[in-house]
Design an enzyme around this catalytic site. Structure first.
Site, short mmCIF file in Angstrom:
data_model
loop_
_atom_site.label_atom_id
_atom_site.label_comp_id
_atom_site.label_asym_id
_atom_site.label_seq_id
_atom_site.Cartn_x
_atom_site.Cartn_y
_atom_site.Cartn_z
N ASN A 51 38.72 48.21 39.51
CA ASN A 51 38.74 47.27 38.39
C ASN A 51 37.28 46.98 38.03
OD1 ASN A 51 38.98 45.14 36.65
ND2 ASN A 51 39.90 43.72 38.13
N LYS A 84 36.18 45.28 35.68
CA LYS A 84 36.02 43.97 35.05
C LYS A 84 35.13 44.11 33.81
CE LYS A 84 37.09 41.87 39.47
NZ LYS A 84 36.93 40.76 40.40
N HIS A 92 45.80 39.30 36.75
CA HIS A 92 44.65 39.13 37.64
C HIS A 92 44.29 37.65 37.71
CE1 HIS A 92 40.66 39.37 39.37
NE2 HIS A 92 40.95 40.60 39.75
N GLU A 148 41.60 36.17 37.63
CA GLU A 148 40.59 35.76 36.65
C GLU A 148 41.23 35.50 35.29
OE1 GLU A 148 37.93 39.02 37.41
OE2 GLU A 148 37.48 38.17 39.38
N GLU A 172 45.82 39.81 46.08
CA GLU A 172 44.39 39.51 46.02
C GLU A 172 44.19 38.02 46.28
OE1 GLU A 172 42.13 42.66 43.51
OE2 GLU A 172 42.80 41.08 42.18
N GLY A 224 35.25 38.85 45.17
CA GLY A 224 33.84 38.74 44.81
C GLY A 224 33.02 37.88 45.75
N SER A 235 37.06 41.91 48.05
CA SER A 235 35.91 42.32 48.87
C SER A 235 36.17 43.57 49.71
CB SER A 235 35.42 41.16 49.74
OG SER A 235 34.97 40.10 48.90
P1 13P Z 1 35.97 42.45 44.53
O1 13P Z 1 36.32 43.79 45.15
O2 13P Z 1 34.67 42.47 43.79
O3 13P Z 1 36.09 41.34 45.51
O4 13P Z 1 37.07 42.17 43.40
C1 13P Z 1 38.41 42.33 43.71
C2 13P Z 1 39.20 42.26 42.47
O5 13P Z 1 39.28 41.24 41.83
C3 13P Z 1 39.85 43.49 42.02
O6 13P Z 1 40.75 43.25 41.01
#
Ligand code: 13P
Length: 255
Positions: free
Chosen positions: A11, A13, A99, A101, A173, A179, A217
Site C-alpha cells: 500500500n 498510500k 483502511h 486511515e 491491521e 507506521g 510495521s
Molecule cells: P506500515 O507498514 O507503514 O505500518 O503501514 C501498514 C498499512 O497501513 C498498510 O495498509
C-alpha cells in the site's frame, strides 16, 4: 483442505510520482518474472493517478495492481471519488477498502466499507477489507470484540459461497501498529487471526478458503516470523513497500 495462495500487497498510500512509481513497479515486475517460483501473489497499490501508468508498465508480468479505495456507487456526482469499475478498467484486480486511515480521515463506517466491497466485487475485483482495533480498545481488552464487530458489518453481503464468487480478502491491521515501527507480536497476531477465521465461519463465509493478511510495521526483518504463522496468509505492507529491495525481502520471506 483448501490451498490458500499467499498474498503480499504494498500500500503506497499517498507516496510516489510517476517516474519513481513506474520504476519501482517495473523493478518488482522483473523480480516476479525472474523468480523461479513466486511464493505469493504480489500486488502494488499506487495512488490513483499512478494506477494507469503502473498497470501499463507491468502488463504481462505476474505483478498485480490494486487501488487504495473506491466509491460504492457506479457513477454520479461524487467529486473527487473513483468508481470500482474505473479502477478495474485501469488494470486493478484488487482494491483496499476500509483502511483505518480512511475510516479516521473520511469518517467511513463499516456499512460504507461493505458497500465499497460489494462495488469492488461487482466490478470484478477482490476487495481487501481492513479491520483493526485502536490502542485504547486493546488496552481495555476489547480488541477481539471490536474486530469481530467490524468483520460482521464490513463483510455484509460479501460472503456469498458460490464457487464462482470473488472472495474478499481480510487485512487485520491494528491501528497502533501502523507506521509506528512496532508491529503486533507473533502471539497477538496468531491469536487474532485464529479469532478472525473462526468468526468468518460463524458469519457463513468460506473461512478455510479466505485469506487473512496482517498489516502494521511489517518489514524485511520481521516478515519471516509473521508470515510463518499458520493463519497468516500474507501481508499488507505500507512503508516497506516503497523500496523494491525491502518489499521483495518480505515476499521472499514466505517459506
Ligand atoms: P506500515 O507498514 O507503514 O505500518 O503501514 C501498514 C498499512 O497501513 C498498510 O495498509
Amino acid at each position: 483442505m483448501v490451498e490458500r495462495r499467499r498474498l503480499v500487497a504494498g500500500n503506497w498510500k499517498m507516496n510516489g510520482r510517476k517516474a519513481g512509481g513506474v520504476a519501482l513497479a517495473r523493478d518488482l515486475a522483473e523480480r516476479c518474472t525472474s523468480a523461479e517460483a513466486l511464493p505469493a501473489e504480489v500486488v502494488v497499490c499506487p495512488p490513483a493517478t499512478l494506477i494507469w501508468p503502473v498497470a501499463e508498465a507491468v502488463a504481462g508480468s505476474p505483478l498485480l495492481v490494486g487501488g487504495q479505495d473506491c466509491h460504492a456507487a457506479e457513477t454520479g456526482a461524487f467529486t473527487g471519488s473513483v468508481a470500482a469499475a474505473m479502477l478495474a478498467e485501469a488494470g486493478c484486480q484488487y482494491v483496499i477498502v476500509g483502511h483505518s486511515e480512511r475510516r479516521r480521515d473520511h469518517g467511513e463506517t463499516n456499512a460504507d466499507v461493505a458497500a465499497k466491497g460489494r462495488a469492488a466485487v461487482a466490478a470484478g475485483m477482490a476487495p481487501i477489507v481492513c479491520i483493526g482495533e485502536s490502542a485504547d480498545e486493546r488496552d481495555r481488552g476489547e480488541a477481539v470484540a471490536v474486530v469481530c464487530a467490524q468483520l460482521t458489518a464490513s463483510l455484509d453481503g460479501l460472503l456469498d459461497r458460490k464457487p464462482t464468487s470473488i472472495r474478499p480478502v481480510v487485512a487485520y491491521e491494528p491501528i497502533w501498529a501502523i507506521g509506528t515501527g512496532r508491529s503486533a507480536t507473533p502471539g497477538e497476531i496468531a491469536e487474532m487471526h485464529a479469532r478472525i477465521r473462526a468468526h468468518l465461519a460463524v458469519l457463513g463465509g468460506d473461512a478455510q478458503a479466505m485469506r487473512i493478511l496482517y498489516g502494521g510495521s511489517v518489514n524485511a526483518g520481521n516478515a519471516a516470523e509473521i508470515l510463518a504463522l499458520s493463519d497468516v496468509d500474507g501481508a499488507l505492507v505500507g512503508g516497506a513497500s516503497l523500496k523494491s529491495g525491502d518489499f521483495w525481502c518480505i515476499v521472499t520471506a514466505i517459506s
